[in-house]
Design a protein around this motif. Structure first.
Motif, PDB file in Angstrom:
ATOM      1  N   ARG A  87       0.828  -1.213   0.000  1.00  0.00           N
ATOM      2  CA  ARG A  87       0.000   0.000   0.000  1.00  0.00           C
ATOM      3  C   ARG A  87       0.858   1.257   0.000  1.00  0.00           C
ATOM      4  NH1 ARG A  87      -3.016  -3.703   2.821  1.00  0.00           N
ATOM      5  NH2 ARG A  87      -5.218  -3.877   2.198  1.00  0.00           N
ATOM      6  N   GLU A  88       1.977   1.206   0.673  1.00  0.00           N
ATOM      7  CA  GLU A  88       2.836   2.386   0.747  1.00  0.00           C
ATOM      8  C   GLU A  88       3.568   2.688  -0.556  1.00  0.00           C
ATOM      9  OE1 GLU A  88       2.793  -0.265   2.802  1.00  0.00           O
ATOM     10  OE2 GLU A  88       4.840  -0.806   3.442  1.00  0.00           O
ATOM     11  N   ASP A  89       3.417   1.833  -1.555  1.00  0.00           N
ATOM     12  CA  ASP A  89       3.964   2.125  -2.877  1.00  0.00           C
ATOM     13  C   ASP A  89       3.027   3.017  -3.689  1.00  0.00           C
ATOM     14  OD1 ASP A  89       5.118  -1.262  -3.018  1.00  0.00           O
ATOM     15  OD2 ASP A  89       6.312   0.529  -2.598  1.00  0.00           O
ATOM     16  N   THR A  90       1.853   3.274  -3.165  1.00  0.00           N
ATOM     17  CA  THR A  90       0.897   4.128  -3.862  1.00  0.00           C
ATOM     18  C   THR A  90       1.470   5.534  -4.037  1.00  0.00           C
ATOM     19  OG1 THR A  90      -1.034   2.910  -3.064  1.00  0.00           O
ATOM     20  CG2 THR A  90      -1.382   5.200  -3.715  1.00  0.00           C
ATOM     21  N   ALA A  91       1.505   5.978  -5.289  1.00  0.00           N
ATOM     22  CA  ALA A  91       2.096   7.291  -5.609  1.00  0.00           C
ATOM     23  C   ALA A  91       1.969   7.535  -7.104  1.00  0.00           C
ATOM     24  CB  ALA A  91       3.567   7.324  -5.210  1.00  0.00           C
ATOM     25  N   VAL A  92       2.279   8.757  -7.487  1.00  0.00           N
ATOM     26  CA  VAL A  92       2.490   9.060  -8.900  1.00  0.00           C
ATOM     27  C   VAL A  92       3.968   8.810  -9.190  1.00  0.00           C
ATOM     28  CG1 VAL A  92       2.415  10.808 -10.703  1.00  0.00           C
ATOM     29  CG2 VAL A  92       0.643  10.759  -8.935  1.00  0.00           C
ATOM     30  N   TYR A  93       4.216   8.016 -10.208  1.00  0.00           N
ATOM     31  CA  TYR A  93       5.575   7.648 -10.576  1.00  0.00           C
ATOM     32  C   TYR A  93       6.006   8.432 -11.811  1.00  0.00           C
ATOM     33  CZ  TYR A  93       5.650   3.825  -7.239  1.00  0.00           C
ATOM     34  OH  TYR A  93       5.651   3.090  -6.082  1.00  0.00           O
ATOM     35  N   TYR A  94       7.219   8.956 -11.725  1.00  0.00           N
ATOM     36  CA  TYR A  94       7.782   9.751 -12.809  1.00  0.00           C
ATOM     37  C   TYR A  94       9.103   9.139 -13.263  1.00  0.00           C
ATOM     38  CZ  TYR A  94       4.721  13.366 -10.817  1.00  0.00           C
ATOM     39  OH  TYR A  94       3.644  14.072 -10.336  1.00  0.00           O
ATOM     40  N   CYS A  95       9.348   9.217 -14.555  1.00  0.00           N
ATOM     41  CA  CYS A  95      10.680   8.893 -15.028  1.00  0.00           C
ATOM     42  C   CYS A  95      11.402  10.192 -15.382  1.00  0.00           C
ATOM     43  CB  CYS A  95      10.641   7.946 -16.218  1.00  0.00           C
ATOM     44  SG  CYS A  95       9.735   8.536 -17.664  1.00  0.00           S
ATOM     45  N   ALA A  96      12.706  10.129 -15.337  1.00  0.00           N
ATOM     46  CA  ALA A  96      13.519  11.319 -15.577  1.00  0.00           C
ATOM     47  C   ALA A  96      14.830  10.919 -16.220  1.00  0.00           C
ATOM     48  CB  ALA A  96      13.769  12.053 -14.273  1.00  0.00           C
ATOM     49  N   ALA A  97      15.365  11.833 -17.015  1.00  0.00           N
ATOM     50  CA  ALA A  97      16.616  11.591 -17.717  1.00  0.00           C
ATOM     51  C   ALA A  97      17.600  12.709 -17.404  1.00  0.00           C
ATOM     52  CB  ALA A  97      16.374  11.503 -19.226  1.00  0.00           C
ATOM     53  N   GLU A  98      18.816  12.322 -17.061  1.00  0.00           N
ATOM     54  CA  GLU A  98      19.835  13.302 -16.670  1.00  0.00           C
ATOM     55  C   GLU A  98      21.207  12.730 -17.010  1.00  0.00           C
ATOM     56  OE1 GLU A  98      20.142  16.451 -15.457  1.00  0.00           O
ATOM     57  OE2 GLU A  98      22.284  15.949 -15.546  1.00  0.00           O
ATOM     58  N   LYS A  99      22.089  13.582 -17.530  1.00  0.00           N
ATOM     59  CA  LYS A  99      23.423  13.113 -17.905  1.00  0.00           C
ATOM     60  C   LYS A  99      24.343  12.954 -16.694  1.00  0.00           C
ATOM     61  CE  LYS A  99      23.522  14.186 -22.784  1.00  0.00           C
ATOM     62  NZ  LYS A  99      24.340  14.641 -23.924  1.00  0.00           N
ATOM     63  N   SER A 100      24.060  13.685 -15.623  1.00  0.00           N
ATOM     64  CA  SER A 100      24.869  13.573 -14.415  1.00  0.00           C
ATOM     65  C   SER A 100      24.228  12.586 -13.446  1.00  0.00           C
ATOM     66  CB  SER A 100      25.005  14.932 -13.742  1.00  0.00           C
ATOM     67  OG  SER A 100      25.529  14.774 -12.431  1.00  0.00           O
ATOM     68  N   LEU A 101      24.897  11.477 -13.196  1.00  0.00           N
ATOM     69  CA  LEU A 101      24.359  10.501 -12.252  1.00  0.00           C
ATOM     70  C   LEU A 101      24.296  11.088 -10.844  1.00  0.00           C
ATOM     71  CD1 LEU A 101      23.356   7.581 -12.028  1.00  0.00           C
ATOM     72  CD2 LEU A 101      25.720   6.891 -11.550  1.00  0.00           C
ATOM     73  N   LEU A 102      25.237  11.957 -10.535  1.00  0.00           N
ATOM     74  CA  LEU A 102      25.252  12.595  -9.215  1.00  0.00           C
ATOM     75  C   LEU A 102      23.997  13.439  -9.006  1.00  0.00           C
ATOM     76  CD1 LEU A 102      26.674  13.342  -6.567  1.00  0.00           C
ATOM     77  CD2 LEU A 102      27.798  15.207  -7.819  1.00  0.00           C
ATOM     78  N   LEU A 103      23.682  14.263  -9.988  1.00  0.00           N
ATOM     79  CA  LEU A 103      22.481  15.101  -9.863  1.00  0.00           C
ATOM     80  C   LEU A 103      21.230  14.244  -9.747  1.00  0.00           C
ATOM     81  CD1 LEU A 103      23.094  18.028 -12.384  1.00  0.00           C
ATOM     82  CD2 LEU A 103      23.137  18.117  -9.893  1.00  0.00           C
ATOM     83  N   LEU A 104      21.188  13.193 -10.535  1.00  0.00           N
ATOM     84  CA  LEU A 104      19.998  12.342 -10.537  1.00  0.00           C
ATOM     85  C   LEU A 104      19.821  11.634  -9.190  1.00  0.00           C
ATOM     86  CD1 LEU A 104      17.753  11.404 -12.526  1.00  0.00           C
ATOM     87  CD2 LEU A 104      19.176   9.396 -12.957  1.00  0.00           C
ATOM     88  N   ARG A 105      20.881  11.041  -8.690  1.00  0.00           N
ATOM     89  CA  ARG A 105      20.778  10.237  -7.474  1.00  0.00           C
ATOM     90  C   ARG A 105      20.773  11.065  -6.206  1.00  0.00           C
ATOM     91  NH1 ARG A 105      24.760   5.691  -6.543  1.00  0.00           N
ATOM     92  NH2 ARG A 105      23.174   5.205  -4.986  1.00  0.00           N
ATOM     93  N   ALA A 106      21.673  12.065  -6.160  1.00  0.00           N
ATOM     94  CA  ALA A 106      21.850  12.795  -4.900  1.00  0.00           C
ATOM     95  C   ALA A 106      20.908  13.984  -4.751  1.00  0.00           C
ATOM     96  CB  ALA A 106      23.296  13.265  -4.778  1.00  0.00           C
TER      97      ALA A 106
END
Length: 123
Positions: A87-106
């Motif tokens: 139940r706690e997985d209920t949410a709006v899910y988004y995908c995103a694209a970024e060239k910097s893995l640091l920006l994406l993850r952190a």
């Protein structure tokens, strides 16, 4: 340039869904791709990401062992297979694209964002 997320829906606890994220106007394998989610009243959180360089995958602790991120460069698509949904997985899910893995993850930052797809886990 667009990211199109799809595959959301309503599922019972313990069920599965597969989300898809299709890119148009650019090549997905040039980017690190992340899946994020935002539940009502909560901040957006990172769920999983896959690196562009070596395909390494990273997961939030809450979804490890249940979710799998993968990419099919021939289809310019990234997937999020979600099993044993809670139940706690209920949410709006988004995908995103970024060239910097640091920006994406952190920093949960990305150059491109999809429009979101709603996942509801309920009996």
């Amino acid at each position: 340039v667009q990211l199109q997320a799809s595959g959301g829906g309503m599922v019972q606890p313990g069920g599965s869904l597969r989300l898809s994220c299709v890119a148009s106007g650019f090549t997905l394998d040039d980017y690190n791709i992340g899946w994020f989610r935002q539940a009502p009243g909560r901040e957006r959180e990172g769920v999983a990401c896959i690196s562009r360089s070596d395909g390494n995958t990273f997961y939030a602790e809450s979804v490890k062992g249940r979710f799998t991120i993968s990419r099919d460069n021939t289809k310019n698509t990234v997937y999020l297979q979600m099993n044993t949904l809670k139940r706690e997985d209920t949410a709006v899910y988004y995908c995103a694209a970024e060239k910097s893995l640091l920006l994406l993850r952190a920093r949960n930052q990305a150059q491109y964002w999809g429009q979101g797809t709603l996942v509801t886990v309920s009996s």
